[in-house]
Design a protein around this motif. Structure first.
Motif, PDB file in Angstrom:
ATOM      1  N   GLU A   1      -2.082  23.174 -12.349  1.00 14.03           N
ATOM      2  CA  GLU A   1      -1.153  23.004 -11.475  1.00 14.03           C
ATOM      3  C   GLU A   1      -1.688  23.075  -9.802  1.00 14.03           C
ATOM      4  OE1 GLU A   1       1.153  24.720 -12.064  1.00 14.03           O
ATOM      5  OE2 GLU A   1       0.752  25.148 -14.072  1.00 14.03           O
ATOM      6  N   SER A   2      -2.988  22.332  -9.201  1.00 15.75           N
ATOM      7  CA  SER A   2      -3.286  22.055  -8.058  1.00 15.75           C
ATOM      8  C   SER A   2      -3.312  20.706  -7.775  1.00 15.75           C
ATOM      9  CB  SER A   2      -4.839  22.009  -7.514  1.00 15.75           C
ATOM     10  OG  SER A   2      -5.390  23.930  -7.559  1.00 15.75           O
ATOM     11  N   ILE A   3      -3.335  20.207  -9.216  1.00 13.82           N
ATOM     12  CA  ILE A   3      -3.146  18.410  -9.381  1.00 13.82           C
ATOM     13  C   ILE A   3      -1.361  18.580  -8.575  1.00 13.82           C
ATOM     14  CG2 ILE A   3      -2.852  16.505 -10.175  1.00 13.82           C
ATOM     15  CD1 ILE A   3      -5.951  17.473 -11.175  1.00 13.82           C
ATOM     16  N   VAL A   4      -0.411  18.984 -10.112  1.00 18.55           N
ATOM     17  CA  VAL A   4       0.682  18.845 -10.022  1.00 18.55           C
ATOM     18  C   VAL A   4       1.294  19.019  -9.188  1.00 18.55           C
ATOM     19  CG1 VAL A   4       2.482  19.467 -10.989  1.00 18.55           C
ATOM     20  CG2 VAL A   4       0.572  19.108 -12.572  1.00 18.55           C
ATOM     21  N   ASP A   5       1.139  20.532  -8.303  1.00 22.21           N
ATOM     22  CA  ASP A   5       1.357  21.032  -7.092  1.00 22.21           C
ATOM     23  C   ASP A   5       1.573  19.303  -6.019  1.00 22.21           C
ATOM     24  OD1 ASP A   5       2.679  23.261  -7.958  1.00 22.21           O
ATOM     25  OD2 ASP A   5       1.083  23.888  -6.773  1.00 22.21           O
ATOM     26  N   GLN A   6      -0.192  18.747  -5.455  1.00 23.16           N
ATOM     27  CA  GLN A   6      -0.725  17.872  -4.745  1.00 23.16           C
ATOM     28  C   GLN A   6      -0.056  16.274  -5.208  1.00 23.16           C
ATOM     29  OE1 GLN A   6      -2.406  18.481  -1.923  1.00 23.16           O
ATOM     30  NE2 GLN A   6      -1.694  15.966  -1.631  1.00 23.16           N
ATOM     31  N   LEU A   7       0.133  16.315  -6.383  1.00 21.24           N
ATOM     32  CA  LEU A   7       1.470  14.885  -7.068  1.00 21.24           C
ATOM     33  C   LEU A   7       2.799  15.625  -6.104  1.00 21.24           C
ATOM     34  CD1 LEU A   7      -0.164  14.157  -9.688  1.00 21.24           C
ATOM     35  CD2 LEU A   7      -0.546  12.807  -7.836  1.00 21.24           C
ATOM     36  N   ASP A   8       2.918  16.708  -6.873  1.00 20.11           N
ATOM     37  CA  ASP A   8       4.771  17.024  -5.868  1.00 20.11           C
ATOM     38  C   ASP A   8       4.934  16.544  -4.567  1.00 20.11           C
ATOM     39  OD1 ASP A   8       7.240  17.752  -5.697  1.00 20.11           O
ATOM     40  OD2 ASP A   8       6.955  19.615  -7.051  1.00 20.11           O
ATOM     41  N   ARG A   9       3.897  17.154  -3.964  1.00 20.57           N
ATOM     42  CA  ARG A   9       4.405  17.162  -2.794  1.00 20.57           C
ATOM     43  C   ARG A   9       4.183  15.347  -1.832  1.00 20.57           C
ATOM     44  NH1 ARG A   9       0.664  21.402  -2.233  1.00 20.57           N
ATOM     45  NH2 ARG A   9      -1.130  19.898  -1.916  1.00 20.57           N
ATOM     46  N   MET A  10       3.521  14.487  -2.696  1.00 23.01           N
ATOM     47  CA  MET A  10       3.227  13.106  -2.755  1.00 23.01           C
ATOM     48  C   MET A  10       4.831  12.785  -2.565  1.00 23.01           C
ATOM     49  SD  MET A  10      -0.089  11.698  -4.079  1.00 23.01           S
ATOM     50  CE  MET A  10      -1.987  11.904  -2.493  1.00 23.01           C
ATOM     51  N   VAL A  11       5.506  13.449  -4.129  1.00 21.41           N
ATOM     52  CA  VAL A  11       6.604  11.904  -3.654  1.00 21.41           C
ATOM     53  C   VAL A  11       8.066  12.746  -3.727  1.00 21.41           C
ATOM     54  CG1 VAL A  11       8.584  12.407  -5.879  1.00 21.41           C
ATOM     55  CG2 VAL A  11       6.437  12.525  -7.245  1.00 21.41           C
ATOM     56  N   SER A  12       7.440  14.326  -2.636  1.00 25.27           N
ATOM     57  CA  SER A  12       8.348  14.317  -1.173  1.00 25.27           C
ATOM     58  C   SER A  12       8.409  14.021  -0.408  1.00 25.27           C
ATOM     59  CB  SER A  12       8.586  16.062  -1.800  1.00 25.27           C
ATOM     60  OG  SER A  12       8.312  17.242  -3.356  1.00 25.27           O
ATOM     61  N   ASN A  13       7.360  13.346  -0.119  1.00 27.85           N
ATOM     62  CA  ASN A  13       7.239  12.835   1.513  1.00 27.85           C
ATOM     63  C   ASN A  13       6.320  11.752   1.117  1.00 27.85           C
ATOM     64  OD1 ASN A  13       7.055  15.238   3.217  1.00 27.85           O
ATOM     65  ND2 ASN A  13       5.950  15.988   1.427  1.00 27.85           N
ATOM     66  N   ARG A  14       6.435  10.175   0.543  1.00 33.40           N
ATOM     67  CA  ARG A  14       6.477   9.324  -0.142  1.00 33.40           C
ATOM     68  C   ARG A  14       6.702   8.477   0.954  1.00 33.40           C
ATOM     69  NH1 ARG A  14       9.652   5.540  -4.802  1.00 33.40           N
ATOM     70  NH2 ARG A  14       8.814   7.997  -5.824  1.00 33.40           N
ATOM     71  N   HIS A  15       7.512   8.268   2.571  1.00 32.32           N
ATOM     72  CA  HIS A  15       6.840   7.635   3.073  1.00 32.32           C
ATOM     73  C   HIS A  15       5.637   8.389   4.222  1.00 32.32           C
ATOM     74  CE1 HIS A  15      10.234   4.905   2.327  1.00 32.32           C
ATOM     75  NE2 HIS A  15      10.518   6.409   1.737  1.00 32.32           N
ATOM     76  N   ALA A  16       4.968   9.221   4.016  1.00 27.66           N
ATOM     77  CA  ALA A  16       3.929  10.243   4.803  1.00 27.66           C
ATOM     78  C   ALA A  16       3.483  10.427   4.296  1.00 27.66           C
ATOM     79  CB  ALA A  16       4.832  11.514   5.834  1.00 27.66           C
ATOM     80  N   ARG A  17       3.152  10.086   3.217  1.00 29.58           N
ATOM     81  CA  ARG A  17       1.478   9.979   2.484  1.00 29.58           C
ATOM     82  C   ARG A  17       0.425   9.157   2.775  1.00 29.58           C
ATOM     83  NH1 ARG A  17       4.437   6.727  -1.257  1.00 29.58           N
ATOM     84  NH2 ARG A  17       2.768   4.585  -1.760  1.00 29.58           N
ATOM     85  N   PHE A  18      -0.401   9.908   2.396  1.00 25.18           N
ATOM     86  CA  PHE A  18      -1.857   9.212   3.221  1.00 25.18           C
ATOM     87  C   PHE A  18      -1.806   7.779   3.593  1.00 25.18           C
ATOM     88  CE2 PHE A  18      -3.379  12.608   0.239  1.00 25.18           C
ATOM     89  CZ  PHE A  18      -3.663  12.929   0.908  1.00 25.18           C
TER      90      PHE A  18
END
Length: 399
Positions: free
Chosen positions: A342-359
């Motif tokens: 679940e932690s990984i899924v949540d992290q990937l969800d945040r990356m999808v939502s903030n595609r231009h602002a990720r790492f």
């Protein structure tokens, strides 16, 4: 002395630093006897062993290097595994005996956890009997995170002059804390064994779904089942992702997991098998995030994470061994507990939502270049320790 035995099918990692970059501080006066595991099997330790030996041959000359492969070959476990290893260790021991007393010469090997420490005791005791200085390289955190009585006993066999080569500052500090009598400690980071990627073929931001890459010897210990469970939950959540799995399947269980995953997930996953050379470059250039949910609690410094960093890829990985020290702020470090999927899924969800602002990819590449530059200097120190420099470089500790 023999040439290095580069006869296996898999390509070993070639050292980044070239002879002109790593000048020996003094003329070469000694020689080195290597007794280490070489590919196959192909894993981080065997590849670094190969890289260190290639560097030694290039920097000091083949006549200063003698190599004995004491690995299991293609055997992964069982009676054939140990019979192969016993035979190879015995041959290395006979070669040491044939050379006779060699005071002041160097004997290089790698600390082995588990039953492999038996081979350490035998070959190190024999090398000490013939007057060699021992150089012991550490590629596991099993004995640096928790004190291990058998390693303490091995150090007594290796002697007070033994040079312990570790992978990071934190590993050095832990080793000294758990074994206070150890003073000869040299840090040699693995980043010098990874080439810098140009990343020219990698898109900065993809116009369509993100691609999540996983590369390893595919098995439960490295998180294969976790990757497939994460992919399943991401699809259920409606995330626009594609999971790309690369690397050889490690056994029948891994093959069964892959077959089941392909049936359940269809084109939501791509299984591309072992990759090397251009195929590996294409893999890293085709993904946006590197996923490495290892369960192996004694990870030290996985080469695959350094490779991902060289391409500017953010890593989503687990807090095992020294991974957090390696990745730092250039990725997401998650606890390997019951909530990991679940932690990984949540992290990937945040990356999808903030595609231009990720790492930031350039920041990750810059951090890798810093690590690689420092590691090249550390490799120079290791070469000088191997070939008879009067005063060995070492880590100073305040008692």
């Amino acid at each position: 002395m023999n040439k290095l035995p580069w006869s296996w099918d898999e390509a070993a990692v070639k050292p980044v630093a070239q002879p002109d970059d790593l000048e020996l501080l003094e003329p070469v006066t000694g020689s080195v006897f290597f007794a280490v595991c070489l590919p196959p099997p192909v894993h981080g330790q065997s590849l670094v062993n190969a890289s260190v030996m290639r560097a030694a041959e290039e920097f000091a000359g083949a006549d200063k290097v003698q190599v004995f492969d004491i690995g299991p070959g293609k055997h992964k476990s069982g009676l054939k595994y140990h019979l192969t290893r016993i035979g190879k260790v015995a041959r290395a021991g006979l070669a040491l005996s044939a050379r006779g007393v060699r005071p002041g010469q160097q004997f290089y090997t790698v600390f082995e956890s588990g039953f492999g420490i038996v081979y350490n005791f035998f070959i190190i005791a024999l090398a000490r009997f013939f007057g060699y200085n021992i150089i012991l390289h550490h590629h596991t955190s099993q004995h640096t995170l928790v004190r291990q009585a058998r390693f303490a006993a091995l150090q007594r066999v290796a002697g007070g002059s033994c040079l312990n080569v570790v992978l990071s500052d934190e590993m050095a500090e832990n080793l000294h804390f758990l074994y206070p009598k150890l003073r000869n400690i040299l840090v040699s980071h693995n980043a010098c064994h990874i080439a810098e990627a140009d990343g020219a073929g990698r898109a900065v931001v993809r116009p369509n779904k993100l691609r999540i890459g996983f590369l390893s010897n595919l098995c439960r210990e490295k998180g294969l089942d976790i990757v497939l469970d994460v992919a399943t939950k991401c699809r259920e959540r409606g995330l626009e992702l594609t999971f790309v799995l690369a690397g050889p399947a490690a056994g029948e269980e891994a093959n069964a997991l892959l077959v089941d995953g392909r049936q359940r997930l269809g084109d939501y996953i791509e299984i591309i098998g072992p990759v090397r050379d251009k195929a590996k470059t294409n893999f890293f250039e085709s993904i946006d995030v590197f996923l490495f949910p290892t369960r192996y609690r004694y990870e030290a410094q996985p080469l695959v994470l350094l490779e991902a960093m060289s391409y500017g890829l953010p890593a989503v990985t687990t807090n095992c061994g020294y991974i957090a020290e390696l990745v730092g702020r250039q990725g997401a470090i998650l606890e390997p507990d019951g909530n990991l999927v679940e932690s990984i899924v949540d992290q990937l969800d945040r990356m999808v939502s903030n595609r231009h602002a990720r790492f930031n990819s350039e920041e990750i590449k810059t951090q890798f270049r810093r690590l690689r530059k420092a590691a090249s200097g550390e490799l120079r120190d290791l070469m000088n320790a191997l070939f008879g420099v009067a005063e060995r470089p070492r880590r100073d500790f305040v008692v």
